[in-house]
Motif scaffolding. Structure first.
Motif, PDB file in Angstrom:
ATOM      1  N   LYS A 210     -16.464   1.348   2.381  1.00  0.00           N
ATOM      2  CA  LYS A 210     -15.682   2.434   1.794  1.00  0.00           C
ATOM      3  C   LYS A 210     -14.778   1.889   0.682  1.00  0.00           C
ATOM      4  CE  LYS A 210     -11.622   5.019   3.400  1.00  0.00           C
ATOM      5  NZ  LYS A 210     -10.976   5.513   4.634  1.00  0.00           N
ATOM      6  N   TRP A 211     -14.083   0.807   0.979  1.00  0.00           N
ATOM      7  CA  TRP A 211     -13.145   0.292  -0.018  1.00  0.00           C
ATOM      8  C   TRP A 211     -13.823  -0.550  -1.077  1.00  0.00           C
ATOM      9  CZ3 TRP A 211      -8.874   2.757  -0.510  1.00  0.00           C
ATOM     10  CH2 TRP A 211      -8.298   3.364   0.592  1.00  0.00           C
TER      11      TRP A 211
ATOM     12  N   VAL B  80      -3.743   4.092  -4.127  1.00  0.00           N
ATOM     13  CA  VAL B  80      -5.179   4.225  -4.362  1.00  0.00           C
ATOM     14  C   VAL B  80      -5.441   4.463  -5.838  1.00  0.00           C
ATOM     15  CG1 VAL B  80      -7.222   5.621  -3.893  1.00  0.00           C
ATOM     16  CG2 VAL B  80      -5.691   5.021  -2.031  1.00  0.00           C
TER      17      VAL B  80
ATOM     18  N   TYR C 200     -21.551   8.948   5.232  1.00  0.00           N
ATOM     19  CA  TYR C 200     -21.237   9.091   3.806  1.00  0.00           C
ATOM     20  C   TYR C 200     -19.896   9.784   3.602  1.00  0.00           C
ATOM     21  CZ  TYR C 200     -23.172  13.946   3.718  1.00  0.00           C
ATOM     22  OH  TYR C 200     -23.424  15.270   3.934  1.00  0.00           O
ATOM     23  N   GLU C 201     -19.545  10.700   4.494  1.00  0.00           N
ATOM     24  CA  GLU C 201     -18.265  11.373   4.338  1.00  0.00           C
ATOM     25  C   GLU C 201     -17.111  10.386   4.511  1.00  0.00           C
ATOM     26  OE1 GLU C 201     -19.601  15.781   5.896  1.00  0.00           O
ATOM     27  OE2 GLU C 201     -18.930  14.297   7.320  1.00  0.00           O
ATOM     28  N   ASN C 202     -17.271   9.466   5.428  1.00  0.00           N
ATOM     29  CA  ASN C 202     -16.248   8.450   5.612  1.00  0.00           C
ATOM     30  C   ASN C 202     -16.158   7.514   4.408  1.00  0.00           C
ATOM     31  OD1 ASN C 202     -14.554   8.180   8.110  1.00  0.00           O
ATOM     32  ND2 ASN C 202     -16.510   8.695   9.048  1.00  0.00           N
TER      33      ASN C 202
ATOM     34  N   LEU D 195     -14.302   9.026   1.386  1.00  0.00           N
ATOM     35  CA  LEU D 195     -13.030   9.701   1.669  1.00  0.00           C
ATOM     36  C   LEU D 195     -11.908   9.298   0.710  1.00  0.00           C
ATOM     37  CD1 LEU D 195     -11.984  11.779   3.601  1.00  0.00           C
ATOM     38  CD2 LEU D 195     -11.296   9.959   5.143  1.00  0.00           C
ATOM     39  N   SER D 196     -11.886   8.026   0.366  1.00  0.00           N
ATOM     40  CA  SER D 196     -10.791   7.565  -0.488  1.00  0.00           C
ATOM     41  C   SER D 196     -11.144   7.668  -1.964  1.00  0.00           C
ATOM     42  CB  SER D 196     -10.471   6.117  -0.148  1.00  0.00           C
ATOM     43  OG  SER D 196     -11.638   5.351  -0.296  1.00  0.00           O
TER      44      SER D 196
ATOM     45  N   GLU E 282      -6.729   4.352  11.670  1.00  0.00           N
ATOM     46  CA  GLU E 282      -6.610   4.386  10.219  1.00  0.00           C
ATOM     47  C   GLU E 282      -7.887   3.983   9.499  1.00  0.00           C
ATOM     48  OE1 GLU E 282      -3.312   1.840   9.775  1.00  0.00           O
ATOM     49  OE2 GLU E 282      -1.843   3.420  10.065  1.00  0.00           O
ATOM     50  N   GLY E 283      -8.931   3.681  10.255  1.00  0.00           N
ATOM     51  CA  GLY E 283     -10.149   3.191   9.606  1.00  0.00           C
ATOM     52  C   GLY E 283     -11.189   4.256   9.360  1.00  0.00           C
ATOM     53  N   ILE E 284     -11.663   4.898  10.394  1.00  0.00           N
ATOM     54  CA  ILE E 284     -12.708   5.896  10.210  1.00  0.00           C
ATOM     55  C   ILE E 284     -12.317   7.195  10.897  1.00  0.00           C
ATOM     56  CG2 ILE E 284     -14.642   4.268  10.047  1.00  0.00           C
ATOM     57  CD1 ILE E 284     -14.850   5.751  13.144  1.00  0.00           C
TER      58      ILE E 284
ATOM     59  N   MET F 247     -13.104  10.486  -3.380  1.00  0.00           N
ATOM     60  CA  MET F 247     -13.841  11.730  -3.584  1.00  0.00           C
ATOM     61  C   MET F 247     -13.844  12.145  -5.040  1.00  0.00           C
ATOM     62  SD  MET F 247     -13.460  14.416  -0.544  1.00  0.00           S
ATOM     63  CE  MET F 247     -12.103  13.751   0.341  1.00  0.00           C
TER      64      MET F 247
ATOM     65  N   TYR G 297       0.808  -1.203   0.000  1.00  0.00           N
ATOM     66  CA  TYR G 297       0.000   0.000   0.000  1.00  0.00           C
ATOM     67  C   TYR G 297       0.855   1.273   0.000  1.00  0.00           C
ATOM     68  CZ  TYR G 297      -4.047   2.901   1.025  1.00  0.00           C
ATOM     69  OH  TYR G 297      -5.042   3.832   0.962  1.00  0.00           O
TER      70      TYR G 297
END
Ligand SMILES: Nc1ncnc2c1ncn2[C@@H]1O[C@H](COP(=O)(O)OP(=O)(O)OP(=O)(O)O)[C@@H](O)[C@H]1O
Ligand SMILES: [Mg+2]
Lengths: 340, 501
Positions: B414-415, B332, B355-357, B360-361, B346-348, B363, B306
């Motif tokens: 999210k991912w 990413v 929804y913002e969380n 995040l990756s 490192e998660g949230i 946007m 990563y």
């Protein structure tokens, strides 16, 4: 991200009864506290002197608050990121002085092309912010040190340019910002309102605004989510610089002149306002609307003391005291175990 | 001895505890199980004084008590080991252990570090942890930190005369098997002195350790089971409200991967002190499991991929392109997604809503020229709240207020929604209840069908075996053995353990 003054639209239990209970929670009390403090102050001063509650007096408050609000909004972006920017006094002073010079050099009146000074100065503000951000991020200097230093450089540069003199502008078209009134409020108040809406839009509808909250709420996480944290930080300072430049221009419009100390006092006023409004200094919490309310609180206190006829020599001490009271009433200090 | 009667707790939009009756006797180990968001952590926090109940009574030895804060609870002998790490990372181990109670070591205003270190050693010995008390906490592994937290709580033994109640909120989720065994031994030892409340999503552990088990569902206690009075399946059925699929790991859905399409290639990658000479390939549709003990190098491999660590030697290729000067941002962009183990850091982002969380990756996908399409973000969040039955009152809910398991679900969506085709999952099912675990296994199979390559560090060996196409066993940073795991021809636990130690 908190949408501070919009608790009603937050979904949840559809039941009436639950709704009511939801409105009375501690979270909501905290969210609305700054606004309640503001209303309380207005009632207090009106009770002492009814003349406080007049349209003319409100216009006066609005004018006094206008440049301060621009500065406070600028620093809000930075504080939301969990950093701090102390360069505002130097930046406002330097941009105000430079604005006068460019304005005079390009014709001395808006009609004759001196409008050029406006975009030029906004750009200068952005540049100062950029330097600030670069020094902070690239040299890895804590933001308060970097910005404080740049602020001094700005003030110094302003002294150097003016030689310590006052530069005056008396162009009627430009001063219309102060003299031309719509519904009793001068044009600059509407300009500030428009800028505030713009700031709100940046905060809640752009990736940049979202990134400020991400960095402030969890820098490591933002990094681990693939955000370019350093770029976000630099952009924050650039944006703040632009808002300081707007404040510089408005300061000239308000006073008709600029000097190296045009930015004096803005540091205390803006940061106090931000805190009073409920933006957390450790980042991630609060936003533009908190700052607007905070600026109004501080300016209402300032103005109110004059209106109720408090002697001059007591006003500064009183302001300090009232600010502490306002912070006590309007911010949630329970969740903070350590106050830095 | 310790008793709760009809205790109620409400949060905005959530009725987290509904008239809960709860009691614990001297020297007893009480288990507490329930789905994600059932209210387990909230109940613990009420007991521990971090939350004040809205209704009901709390009594100790028949006397009513009301704690305003955790410190008052501690003075009555109640201590908590937190679900999420709560040690201050930049302080030393001993400073953390005696945080707030340094007074005993102070002479004339000066802290006697030597005395503190001695005392800390004694506490660490209770949890059989042999480290220098002057170590900075951030240098410890997660498992070690967990034990330090327990040691910290055990200082109550000296401070309080009466009975102790020690709360363990998912203490085992970060521990390896032998560490769990050791923890259990320690806990059983300590029942002479203290009672325990033990929360875990691993049913076998709860059944092994507890004298009685409280089953919670939607904020209420639905049953209390004495040791041996019910099977794991029966208890699970009570907490989920339906029976649990036998085909847990969805093996029937495991299809061969596309051997022609290499997504990721590591060629003798080394990071001094962490991994050495790692070579592996990840193919489209493959689930590659890294197996090994704590510190065997599993996490280092994920982090190198990563871009959070730069290898000192060796080559890393992603989709055929050699990468150098890698960072998370580039990762990413190259389609790599990473669900880290430590979700609090490192998660949230606590303070940001669901929804913002989630966006995040990604946007970039939800914005045009820097302007966000908030409506689309919300739609995405609502969609995933439904798909993974995330317990949140709406997409506006602050992620910091979600239960541990539900936070994990937000990270996963999210991912998954970000369209990454190389997924690095570090303990993705950590802290999830059985129902949610099934959802995640289903999700992993879906990803394989979509041609996503997954590198997985599983929560248990069974999970690793059940889910993977390939298992790589690591020890001391080096690859020991590689196993093919075709359905029906999977390696056994014993096969793996053999190479792990
Ligand atoms: N501070 C808070 N504010 C608002 N809601 C909260 C807060 N703390 C918990 N909740 C809500 O209360 C419910 C119960 O949460 P709790 O953390 O007790 O669950 P849990 O049983 O521990 O779940 P998990 O197994 O996932 O850890 C959840 O719906 C959660 O969102
Ligand atoms: Mg929990």
């Amino acid at each position: 991200m908190a949408t501070p003054f919009l608790p009603l639209i937050q979904g949840g239990a559809p039941l009436r009864e639950d709704r009511v209970r939801q409105l009375m929670t501690r979270e909501n009390a905290i969210r609305w506290a700054p606004l309640l403090v503001l209303i309380g102050l207005i009632i207090l001063f009106t009770a002492i002197n009814p003349a406080f509650l007049s349209q003319r007096n409100f216009a006066r408050i609005a004018i006094a608050a206008s440049p301060a609000l621009m500065v406070a909004i600028g620093v809000t972006f930075i504080i939301v990121m969990g950093s701090i920017d102390l360069s505002m006094e130097g930046t406002v002073g330097l941009t105000a002085v430079l604005f006068c010079f460019v304005f005079l050099a390009t014709g001395g009146t808006l009609a004759a092309g001196a409008w050029v000074a406006i975009p030029v100065i906004l750009l200068v503000g952005a540049l100062i912010g950029l330097v600030n951000g670069l020094v902070h991020v690239k040299l890895r200097i804590p933001s308060f040190m970097a910005s404080l230093a740049i602020g001094f450089v700005g003030t110094g540069a302003a002294v150097l340019i003016t030689g310590g003199d006052i530069v005056k502008i008396d162009d009627d078209t430009f001063r219309a910002l102060l003299t031309w009134r719509i519904a009793g409020f001068p044009l600059m108040v509407y300009v500030v309102a428009a800028m505030t809406v713009l700031a709100w839009f940046i905060q809640s509808h752009t990736t940049l605004g979202r990134n400020f909250y991400a960095v402030g709420g969890g820098e490591e996480l933002a990094h681990a989510s693939g955000l370019n944290v350093r770029r976000v930080r630099i952009m924050g300072f650039v944006l703040a610089g632009v808002f300081y430049a707007v404040a510089g221009i408005l300061q000239v419009a308000k006073l008709g002149q600029a000097e190296s100390v045009s930015g004096a006092n803005f540091m205390f006023i803006s940061i106090t306002s931000v805190v009073v409004g409920g933006v957390a200094l450790w980042g991630g919490i609060g936003g533009i609307w908190n700052t607007v309310v905070g600026v109004l609180i501080v300016n209402v206190i300032n103005n109110g003391m004059v209106v109720i006829g408090l002697p001059n020599y007591l006003q500064d001490g009183m302001l300090g005291l009232l600010v502490i009271v306002a912070v006590v009433l309007s911010t949630d200090r329970r969740s903070i175990s350590f106050v830095k | 001895m310790y008793q709760l009667k009809a205790v109620d707790k409400k949060f905005p939009g959530v009725h987290a505890l509904k008239a809960v009756d709860f009691q614990i006797k001297r020297g007893e180990i009480v288990g507490l199980v329930g789905e994600n968001g059932a209210g387990k952590s909230t109940l613990m926090k009420v007991i521990y004084g971090a939350y004040q109940p809205d209704g009901g009574t709390v009594t100790i030895d028949g006397k009513a008590v009301r704690f305003q804060n955790p410190r008052q609870a501690m003075e009555k002998g109640i201590g908590m080991v937190f679900q999420e790490q709560s040690l201050i990372p930049n302080l030393t181990v001993m400073e953390n252990i005696f945080l707030g109670y340094e007074r005993q070591f102070v002479r004339l205003g000066v802290i006697n570090w030597k005395a503190m270190s001695e005392a800390a050693k004694k506490q660490l010995a209770k949890v059989k942890l042999d480290i220098d008390p002057a170590t900075v906490t951030s240098a410890l592994s997660f498992a070690q930190r967990q034990l330090v937290e327990l040691a910290k709580v055990l200082t109550l033994e000296e401070r309080v005369d009466g009975d102790l109640v020690i709360l363990l909120d998912e203490p085992t989720s970060v521990l390896a098997e032998d560490e769990v065994k050791m923890l259990f031994t320690i806990v059983r030892d300590l029942t002479k002195r203290a009672s325990f409340i033990f929360v875990s999503h691993r049913m076998d552990e709860v059944m092994e350790l507890s004298d009685r088990i409280y089953v919670m569902k939607d904020g209420a206690v639905v049953d209390v089971v004495a040791r041996g009075a019910a099977t794991a399946e029966q208890i699970q059925q009570k907490m989920v409200g339906r029976s649990v699929d036998q085909e847990y790991y969805r093996e029937q859905r495991q299809k061969p991967y596309d051997a022609a399409k290499v997504l990721l290639e590591m060629d003798s990658v080394s990071l001094p002190g962490r991994i050495k000479d790692i070579s592996l390939k990840l193919h489209a549709g493959e689930v590659l499991c890294l197996v090994g003990t704590e510190g065997a190098g599993r996490e280092a491999i994920l982090r190198t991929t990563y871009g959070m660590r730069t290898p000192v030697s060796g080559k890393l290729k992603i989709k055929g392109n050699a990468v150098s000067g890698f960072n998370p941002q580039a990762a990413v962009a190259a389609g790599v997604g990473y669900v880290p183990r430590e979700r609090k850091i490192e998660g949230i982002v606590a303070g940001m809503n669901v929804y913002e969380n989630m966006t995040l990756s990604q946007m970039g996908r939800y914005s045009r020229a820097g302007v966000l399409n908030v409506a689309a973000e919300k739609a995405l969040a609502r969609d995933w709240i439904g798909k993974l039955s995330i317990k949140a009152h709406s997409e506006y809910a602050d992620c910091g207020n979600l239960s541990g398991g539900n936070q994990q679900k937000v990270v996963l969506s999210k991912w998954r929604s970000g369209g990454s085709d190389i997924m690095l999952l570090d303990h993705p099912t950590r802290g999830l209840d059985i129902g949610a675990k099934e959802d995640v296994y289903e999700m992993i199979r879906d990803m394989s069908d979509d041609g996503v390559g997954v590198i997985l560090v599983a929560d248990t060996l069974e999970e690793a075996i059940g889910l993977s196409h390939t298992i790589i066993v690591l020890k001391d940073g080096a690859i020991q053995q590689r196993f093919e795991c075709r359905p029906g021809a999977k390696p056994t636990l014993y096969d793996l353990l053999h190479y792990m130690i």
